[in-house]
Design a protein around this motif. Sequence first.
Motif, PDB file in Angstrom:
ATOM      1  N   ASP A 145      61.000  30.077  25.402  1.00  0.00           N
ATOM      2  CA  ASP A 145      61.643  31.314  25.835  1.00  0.00           C
ATOM      3  C   ASP A 145      61.112  32.524  25.092  1.00  0.00           C
ATOM      4  OD1 ASP A 145      63.599  32.472  27.609  1.00  0.00           O
ATOM      5  OD2 ASP A 145      64.798  32.914  25.827  1.00  0.00           O
ATOM      6  N   ARG A 146      60.482  32.311  23.933  1.00  0.00           N
ATOM      7  CA  ARG A 146      59.913  33.430  23.177  1.00  0.00           C
ATOM      8  C   ARG A 146      58.626  33.944  23.805  1.00  0.00           C
ATOM      9  NH1 ARG A 146      64.196  31.896  20.794  1.00  0.00           N
ATOM     10  NH2 ARG A 146      64.764  32.683  18.728  1.00  0.00           N
ATOM     11  N   PHE A 147      58.019  33.143  24.672  1.00  0.00           N
ATOM     12  CA  PHE A 147      56.787  33.579  25.332  1.00  0.00           C
ATOM     13  C   PHE A 147      57.135  34.319  26.611  1.00  0.00           C
ATOM     14  CE2 PHE A 147      55.275  29.983  22.780  1.00  0.00           C
ATOM     15  CZ  PHE A 147      54.164  30.563  22.178  1.00  0.00           C
ATOM     16  N   LEU A 148      56.682  35.547  26.698  1.00  0.00           N
ATOM     17  CA  LEU A 148      56.952  36.349  27.896  1.00  0.00           C
ATOM     18  C   LEU A 148      56.323  35.703  29.122  1.00  0.00           C
ATOM     19  CD1 LEU A 148      57.991  38.971  29.233  1.00  0.00           C
ATOM     20  CD2 LEU A 148      55.781  39.988  28.695  1.00  0.00           C
ATOM     21  N   MET A 149      55.090  35.241  28.979  1.00  0.00           N
ATOM     22  CA  MET A 149      54.380  34.627  30.105  1.00  0.00           C
ATOM     23  C   MET A 149      53.716  33.331  29.673  1.00  0.00           C
ATOM     24  SD  MET A 149      52.343  37.607  32.162  1.00  0.00           S
ATOM     25  CE  MET A 149      53.085  39.175  32.632  1.00  0.00           C
ATOM     26  N   CYS A 150      53.565  32.445  30.641  1.00  0.00           N
ATOM     27  CA  CYS A 150      52.781  31.229  30.472  1.00  0.00           C
ATOM     28  C   CYS A 150      51.745  31.201  31.591  1.00  0.00           C
ATOM     29  CB  CYS A 150      53.681  29.996  30.526  1.00  0.00           C
ATOM     30  SG  CYS A 150      52.791  28.446  30.331  1.00  0.00           S
ATOM     31  N   VAL A 151      50.483  31.142  31.221  1.00  0.00           N
ATOM     32  CA  VAL A 151      49.385  31.259  32.191  1.00  0.00           C
ATOM     33  C   VAL A 151      48.447  30.071  32.039  1.00  0.00           C
ATOM     34  CG1 VAL A 151      47.404  32.656  32.913  1.00  0.00           C
ATOM     35  CG2 VAL A 151      49.527  33.777  32.178  1.00  0.00           C
ATOM     36  N   SER A 152      47.972  29.540  33.151  1.00  0.00           N
ATOM     37  CA  SER A 152      46.974  28.479  33.154  1.00  0.00           C
ATOM     38  C   SER A 152      45.697  28.998  33.814  1.00  0.00           C
ATOM     39  CB  SER A 152      47.481  27.252  33.913  1.00  0.00           C
ATOM     40  OG  SER A 152      48.597  26.676  33.259  1.00  0.00           O
ATOM     41  N   LEU A 153      44.561  28.540  33.317  1.00  0.00           N
ATOM     42  CA  LEU A 153      43.275  28.980  33.857  1.00  0.00           C
ATOM     43  C   LEU A 153      42.759  28.037  34.938  1.00  0.00           C
ATOM     44  CD1 LEU A 153      41.493  30.102  30.551  1.00  0.00           C
ATOM     45  CD2 LEU A 153      42.642  31.534  32.235  1.00  0.00           C
ATOM     46  N   GLY A 154      42.796  26.740  34.684  1.00  0.00           N
ATOM     47  CA  GLY A 154      42.272  25.796  35.654  1.00  0.00           C
ATOM     48  C   GLY A 154      40.757  25.709  35.614  1.00  0.00           C
ATOM     49  N   TYR A 155      40.208  24.752  36.364  1.00  0.00           N
ATOM     50  CA  TYR A 155      38.763  24.590  36.418  1.00  0.00           C
ATOM     51  C   TYR A 155      38.117  25.790  37.123  1.00  0.00           C
ATOM     52  CZ  TYR A 155      39.363  19.649  35.175  1.00  0.00           C
ATOM     53  OH  TYR A 155      39.668  18.490  34.542  1.00  0.00           O
ATOM     54  N   PRO A 156      36.884  26.127  36.744  1.00  0.00           N
ATOM     55  CA  PRO A 156      36.180  27.203  37.464  1.00  0.00           C
ATOM     56  C   PRO A 156      35.739  26.725  38.842  1.00  0.00           C
ATOM     57  CG  PRO A 156      34.722  26.188  35.857  1.00  0.00           C
ATOM     58  CD  PRO A 156      36.084  25.570  35.650  1.00  0.00           C
ATOM     59  N   SER A 157      35.498  27.674  39.722  1.00  0.00           N
ATOM     60  CA  SER A 157      34.930  27.339  41.028  1.00  0.00           C
ATOM     61  C   SER A 157      33.488  26.885  40.826  1.00  0.00           C
ATOM     62  CB  SER A 157      34.967  28.560  41.944  1.00  0.00           C
ATOM     63  OG  SER A 157      34.096  29.571  41.438  1.00  0.00           O
ATOM     64  N   PRO A 158      32.920  26.166  41.803  1.00  0.00           N
ATOM     65  CA  PRO A 158      31.518  25.760  41.674  1.00  0.00           C
ATOM     66  C   PRO A 158      30.567  26.935  41.427  1.00  0.00           C
ATOM     67  CG  PRO A 158      32.565  24.566  43.459  1.00  0.00           C
ATOM     68  CD  PRO A 158      33.553  25.593  43.001  1.00  0.00           C
ATOM     69  N   LYS A 159      30.829  28.068  42.072  1.00  0.00           N
ATOM     70  CA  LYS A 159      29.971  29.235  41.890  1.00  0.00           C
ATOM     71  C   LYS A 159      30.048  29.748  40.459  1.00  0.00           C
ATOM     72  CE  LYS A 159      29.246  33.973  43.527  1.00  0.00           C
ATOM     73  NZ  LYS A 159      29.734  35.041  44.445  1.00  0.00           N
ATOM     74  N   ALA A 160      31.269  29.848  39.907  1.00  0.00           N
ATOM     75  CA  ALA A 160      31.430  30.327  38.537  1.00  0.00           C
ATOM     76  C   ALA A 160      30.843  29.341  37.539  1.00  0.00           C
ATOM     77  CB  ALA A 160      32.911  30.567  38.242  1.00  0.00           C
ATOM     78  N   GLU A 161      31.002  28.056  37.822  1.00  0.00           N
ATOM     79  CA  GLU A 161      30.454  27.038  36.919  1.00  0.00           C
ATOM     80  C   GLU A 161      28.928  27.103  36.891  1.00  0.00           C
ATOM     81  OE1 GLU A 161      32.245  22.945  35.709  1.00  0.00           O
ATOM     82  OE2 GLU A 161      31.345  22.779  37.705  1.00  0.00           O
ATOM     83  N   ARG A 162      28.328  27.369  38.039  1.00  0.00           N
ATOM     84  CA  ARG A 162      26.867  27.507  38.085  1.00  0.00           C
ATOM     85  C   ARG A 162      26.420  28.709  37.252  1.00  0.00           C
ATOM     86  NH1 ARG A 162      23.205  24.765  41.209  1.00  0.00           N
ATOM     87  NH2 ARG A 162      21.085  25.460  40.679  1.00  0.00           N
ATOM     88  N   GLU A 163      27.204  29.778  37.320  1.00  0.00           N
ATOM     89  CA  GLU A 163      26.874  30.963  36.524  1.00  0.00           C
ATOM     90  C   GLU A 163      26.994  30.658  35.031  1.00  0.00           C
ATOM     91  OE1 GLU A 163      28.186  35.679  36.176  1.00  0.00           O
ATOM     92  OE2 GLU A 163      28.845  34.459  37.872  1.00  0.00           O
ATOM     93  N   LEU A 164      27.985  29.829  34.668  1.00  0.00           N
ATOM     94  CA  LEU A 164      28.111  29.419  33.274  1.00  0.00           C
ATOM     95  C   LEU A 164      26.899  28.597  32.826  1.00  0.00           C
ATOM     96  CD1 LEU A 164      31.871  28.319  33.063  1.00  0.00           C
ATOM     97  CD2 LEU A 164      30.811  30.217  31.828  1.00  0.00           C
ATOM     98  N   LEU A 165      26.420  27.730  33.714  1.00  0.00           N
ATOM     99  CA  LEU A 165      25.297  26.868  33.381  1.00  0.00           C
ATOM    100  C   LEU A 165      23.989  27.651  33.257  1.00  0.00           C
ATOM    101  CD1 LEU A 165      26.100  23.864  35.759  1.00  0.00           C
ATOM    102  CD2 LEU A 165      26.178  23.831  33.255  1.00  0.00           C
ATOM    103  N   GLU A 166      23.827  28.651  34.108  1.00  0.00           N
ATOM    104  CA  GLU A 166      22.566  29.394  34.134  1.00  0.00           C
ATOM    105  C   GLU A 166      22.608  30.669  33.300  1.00  0.00           C
ATOM    106  OE1 GLU A 166      21.071  28.092  38.620  1.00  0.00           O
ATOM    107  OE2 GLU A 166      21.912  30.095  38.286  1.00  0.00           O
ATOM    108  N   GLY A 167      23.819  31.119  32.945  1.00  0.00           N
ATOM    109  CA  GLY A 167      23.967  32.395  32.252  1.00  0.00           C
ATOM    110  C   GLY A 167      23.887  32.269  30.740  1.00  0.00           C
ATOM    111  N   ARG A 168      24.271  33.352  30.094  1.00  0.00           N
ATOM    112  CA  ARG A 168      24.210  33.430  28.635  1.00  0.00           C
ATOM    113  C   ARG A 168      25.369  32.667  28.001  1.00  0.00           C
ATOM    114  NH1 ARG A 168      24.384  39.167  26.609  1.00  0.00           N
ATOM    115  NH2 ARG A 168      23.919  38.078  24.662  1.00  0.00           N
ATOM    116  N   ASP A 169      25.184  32.317  26.749  1.00  0.00           N
ATOM    117  CA  ASP A 169      26.237  31.643  25.985  1.00  0.00           C
ATOM    118  C   ASP A 169      27.415  32.589  25.793  1.00  0.00           C
ATOM    119  OD1 ASP A 169      27.084  29.370  24.084  1.00  0.00           O
ATOM    120  OD2 ASP A 169      27.204  31.151  22.813  1.00  0.00           O
ATOM    121  N   ARG A 170      28.646  32.094  26.018  1.00  0.00           N
ATOM    122  CA  ARG A 170      29.827  32.950  25.939  1.00  0.00           C
ATOM    123  C   ARG A 170      30.076  33.439  24.518  1.00  0.00           C
ATOM    124  NH1 ARG A 170      28.474  33.451  30.655  1.00  0.00           N
ATOM    125  NH2 ARG A 170      30.176  34.712  31.396  1.00  0.00           N
TER     126      ARG A 170
END
Length: 311
Positions: A164-189
């Motif tokens: 109850d002390r947390f105003l919000m609870c948020v989940s991210l979930g798996y990335p879409s295939p397009k976003a995952e490809r960008e992670l694989l080919e892009g720069r290190d986060r």
Amino acid sequence: MSHIQPKIQTLLDKLNQIVLDKEEAVTLAVSCILADGHLLLQDLPGMGKTTLAHSLAILLGLDFNRVQFTNDMLPADILGMMIYNQSEQSFAFRKGAVFTQLLLADEINRSSPKTQSALLEAMEEKQVTQDGQTYVLPKPFFVIATQNPAQQAGVYPLPESQLDRFLMCVSLGYPSPKAERELLEGRDRRAMMGELVPILTSEEVTQAQREVKDIYIAPVVLDYLQKLVAKTRSSQEYHGLSPRGVLALKRACQAYAYVLGQDNVAIDDVQAVFSAVADHRLGQRFVPFHHLGGLTEMTIARRILDEVAID
């Protein structure tokens, strides 16, 4: 429009470059901070929860501490402890990691309930009491906690009072295939995070929190909000939203509208934040995702949204 709101849009753009394909979760996270609330990020390990929290701290210009919660951690490891100074022959309080502007409580549900509860006073009162002495925390002060699914080994469910002390609870979930490809080919986060610079100052964050409180909510929107709340209290399956939960919902709506650059709250804003504010208070401990990033089941809050009509 406040001079801060255009900066918030820039902040959102930067965050969305780091955490890909999660625009709604990012908007909710920023709204939670500007509503002066604590944020719980729950998901499987490796989904980007820590990356989002650390990036937020940098872009908001806040002092930042990270604590990795473990099952042998003690409350003093977070809050601090009295240390004996032999030269002065007296005890002095050594401040713990909680004395910062943004505390990342990483994998908070891997610690014991006793250690989890050490944060209750800090989150609610923005202070720490040790050995009868009260110490005020820096301003602004936020906790961003991450937790893993309850079905994983070595975790302790957060009690209702902690949730109850947390105003919000948020989940991210798996990335879409397009976003995952960008992670694989892009720069290190990590490298990208190292290049981030503050967009806001802590003073501007505090000012934005004050401006959020002035966002107008029309009576018709409040009527809809109260209908949702009443629906949560009509079930025998779970406890409805408390008055603190109702006020949290109102603040979240105002902050969400503010982040979008609006000067009043719309029905859409209420619907956008309702799940993040309500589900963890209604007993929805964890929301699983399938491999494409979508919900595998209807959450309590989403079911309520479907059942409550808009007049």
